[in-house]
Design a protein around this motif. Structure first.
Motif, PDB file in Angstrom:
ATOM      1  N   THR A  26      12.639  -1.813   5.381  1.00 16.88           N
ATOM      2  CA  THR A  26      11.660  -2.911   4.191  1.00 16.88           C
ATOM      3  C   THR A  26      11.352  -3.943   6.279  1.00 16.88           C
ATOM      4  N   PHE A  71      18.785  -0.659  -6.518  1.00 19.22           N
ATOM      5  CA  PHE A  71      17.948  -0.299  -5.315  1.00 19.22           C
ATOM      6  C   PHE A  71      18.319   0.816  -4.794  1.00 19.22           C
ATOM      7  N   THR A 129      16.511 -10.309  -2.079  1.00 17.34           N
ATOM      8  CA  THR A 129      15.601  -9.758  -2.749  1.00 17.34           C
ATOM      9  C   THR A 129      16.483  -8.273  -3.722  1.00 17.34           C
ATOM     10  N   PHE A 130      17.226  -7.528  -2.211  1.00 16.69           N
ATOM     11  CA  PHE A 130      17.828  -7.413  -3.352  1.00 16.69           C
ATOM     12  C   PHE A 130      19.009  -7.238  -3.692  1.00 16.69           C
ATOM     13  N   GLY A 184      17.921   2.529  -1.933  1.00 15.30           N
ATOM     14  CA  GLY A 184      17.481   2.343   0.148  1.00 15.30           C
ATOM     15  C   GLY A 184      18.098   3.883   0.221  1.00 15.30           C
ATOM     16  N   THR A 210      11.406   3.106   1.772  1.00 16.84           N
ATOM     17  CA  THR A 210      10.385   1.986   1.289  1.00 16.84           C
ATOM     18  C   THR A 210       8.964   2.092   2.754  1.00 16.84           C
ATOM     19  N   ASP A 221       6.343  -8.152   0.545  1.00 14.59           N
ATOM     20  CA  ASP A 221       7.303  -8.133   1.467  1.00 14.59           C
ATOM     21  C   ASP A 221       7.647  -9.024   2.420  1.00 14.59           C
TER      22      ASP A 221
END
Length: 437
Positions: A7, A318, A210-211, A320, A112, A400
Motif C-alpha cells: 500500500t 482485507f 487501517t486493516f 492483501g 493495491t 492512503d
C-alpha cells in the motif's frame, strides 16, 4: 510487514504522479494502430520482489525457470529481484513505465498498486489470455477480483495474505474462556483477562491500523466507498460504517487497548505487543507467525478467524497480496503470460507456501496446505467466508497516503471528535479524492 508495504508503495507512486504528471504519463502504452512485439524466443525479462528469506523464494523460482526453459526451446528466463522499499520500488516502476526498453515482460506487484499502475499505462489487459488458463476456475472469486479494474484483468493473483485473531491460550484457559466466537465474546474476554492481569492488554489494536479496523466496518455492512455510476463516493459515514467504526474504537479502553498507548499504534506494532506477551489478543496476518514464535508468546497462542457481531460469523478480512502482471510494452507477451501461469499453478503455489508462507490464491491448494498445517485453517476459513478489498481506483493511493482512515480513528479514540463527526470529515476527503481522478 509485507501487506502494508504494498500500500505504501502505491501511495508513493501516486503522489509522484500527482506532482509530476508528465513523468507518469503512459510511456509504455502502445501507440494507436501499432501492435507490441510478441517474440516467442529470446530472453524473457521478469521482475520479482526481493523479500526477507529470499533465498527460499529463489530456489522455487529456479525450478520454475528450468521447467519453463525445458518446454520452450530458444527461450531464456532472466529473473531480477527488485527492492521492496516503497520509494525505491516506486522509482524503478516509474522508470519502466516511461522507458519501454527498461521494462520487464512480467512483473510482481502489490494488489493495491493496480489502479496507479493502470493509470500510468504500464500494465496489459490479460483477461482473454487467462480465460484459457486451465486453473482459472480454481481461483477464489473475491481474490481474482482484486486484479480487475473497469472490467479488465491486469494481473494473475499469486499469493494472498489475510488477518485473523491470535489469542493467548494460557490466559484464556486460566480464565475459563473459549476462543471468541462473537464480538461480545471478544469484549468479555478483554475485560476478564485484563482484570486478572492488569499489566496485560486485553487486545492489541492501533489507531493507525487501517486493516485492523476495516473488518469491523465490513462486518457491520459498511464500506470505505461505494460506486455510483463510474465514480466512487464515500460510504465511510453511512450508518452501517459508523456502527462498525464504533465497535472497533470502543476497544480502545483500559480493559482492551488503552488510548495513551494505542492511539498511535500501527499494525506492525500490534505484532510486537502480542509477540512480547503483553497482550491477550491481536488481529494479525498469517505472515506474523514467525515473529510471534520468536517472542515470549511462543507456544502459548492459537488463532481463530476474527469473529463478527453475530455468534459464529467471520468478519470479512482485507485480501492483501501480490499479483503477476504483464507489462504493456512486453516484447514477449505470450511467454510472459505462460510463465505467470506456471508460477501460479498448483505445484508452484504449494512450493511458494512451503518456502515463504504465502497463502495460495487457488482454492484447491489452500485446502491442501491447510490440511497439512493446522495453523492455516483460520486463515483459509477466513478466505472461504469472503474477503473484501479497498476501492480499485487510483484515488485510493491518495486516501492512503493522506492517512484519512487512521486520522478518523485517532480523532475518535482521543475524544477530539465523535464517530459521526470524524467519519463525516473522512467522507469529505474520500469523496474529494475520487472526484479529483
Amino acid at each position: 510487514m509485507r501487506i502494508a508495504r504494498r500500500t505504501t508503495a502505491a501511495a508513493v507512486l501516486a503522489a509522484t504522479c500527482l506532482t509530476a504528471a508528465v513523468a507518469c504519463s503512459p510511456g509504455t502504452a502502445v501507440p494507436a494502430g501499432e501492435k507490441a512485439a510478441d517474440d516467442k524466443t529470446g530472453t524473457l525479462q521478469v521482475w520479482l520482489y526481493n523479500e526477507a528469506g529470499n533465498a527460499a523464494k529463489e530456489a522455487v523460482i529456479s525450478k520454475a525457470v528450468a521447467e519453463f526453459q525445458a518446454s520452450h526451446q530458444g527461450v531464456t528466463v532472466n529473473v531480477s529481484y527488485i527492492d521492496t522499499d516503497a520509494s525505491a520500488r516506486a522509482a524503478k516502476m516509474k522508470g519502466a513505465f516511461n522507458d519501454p526498453n527498461s521494462a520487464p515482460d512480467l512483473v510482481e506487484f502489490g494488489n493495491t498498486d493496480l489502479p496507479g499502475y493502470v493509470a500510468a499505462g504500464g500494465l496489459a489487459d490479460i483477461g482473454a489470455d487467462l480465460d484459457k488458463w486451465k486453473d482459472k476456475g480454481d481461483l477464489d472469486p473475491a481474490i481474482a477480483s482484486t486484479a480487475v479494474l473497469d472490467g479488465k484483468t491486469y494481473g494473475l493473483p499469486w499469493w494472498v495474505g489475510v488477518r485473523a485473531l491470535y489469542y493467548r491460550t494460557d490466559l484464556f484457559t486460566e480464565a475459563g474462556l473459549a476462543a471468541p466466537a462473537s464480538y461480545a465474546d471478544l469484549v468479555a474476554a478483554t475485560e476478564k483477562i485484563h482484570a486478572a492481569h492488569p499489566d496485560t492488554f486485553g487486545i492489541a489494536i492501533g489507531g493507525k491500523y487501517t486493516f485492523g479496523a476495516l473488518p469491523f466496518v465490513w462486518d457491520a455492512g459498511g464500506d470505505i466507498a461505494a460506486k455510483e455510476g463510474d465514480k466512487f463516493k464515500a460510504a465511510i459515514n453511512s450508518p452501517a460504517s459508523q456502527a462498525g467504526i464504533k465497535r472497533y474504537t470502543d476497544l480502545f479502553n483500559e480493559n482492551g487497548c488503552p488510548v495513551q498507548q494505542c492511539a498511535d499504534l500501527t499494525g506492525g506494532k500490534t505484532v510486537d505487543l502480542f509477540a512480547a506477551g503483553k497482550s491477550a489478543m491481536a488481529i494479525l496476518p498469517n505472515s506474523s507467525r514467525s515473529k510471534v514464535d520468536a517472542g515470549a508468546a511462543k507456544g502459548k497462542y492459537a488463532v481463530v478467524p476474527l469473529p463478527g457481531e453475530k455468534a459464529g460469523s467471520i468478519a470479512p478480512a482485507f485480501a492483501g497480496g501480490n499479483n503477476l502482471g504483464v507489462m504493456k510494452a512486453a516484447k514477449h507477451r505470450t511467454l510472459a503470460v505462460e510463465f505467470a501461469e506456471l508460477l501460479a499453478s498448483p505445484v508452484y503455489q504449494e512450493q511458494m507456501y512451503d518456502a515463504m508462507g504465502n497463502l495460495p490464491t487457488l482454492k484447491s491448494v489452500n485446502a491442501k496446505v491447510a490440511a497439512k498445517d493446522a495453523f492455516l485453517k483460520p486463515f483459509t476459513d477466513t478466505i472461504a467466508a469472503g474477503t473484501k478489498f479497498v476501492p480499485l481506483d487510483q484515488a485510493w493511493a491518495q486516501i492512503d497516503a493522506q492517512s484519512v482512515i487512521p486520522t478518523m480513528l485517532q480523532q475518535i479514540v482521543t475524544g477530539k471528535a465523535d464517530v459521526a463527526k470524524a467519519s463525516g470529515d473522512a467522507a469529505t476527503q474520500i469523496t474529494s479524492a475520487f472526484a479529483a481522478h
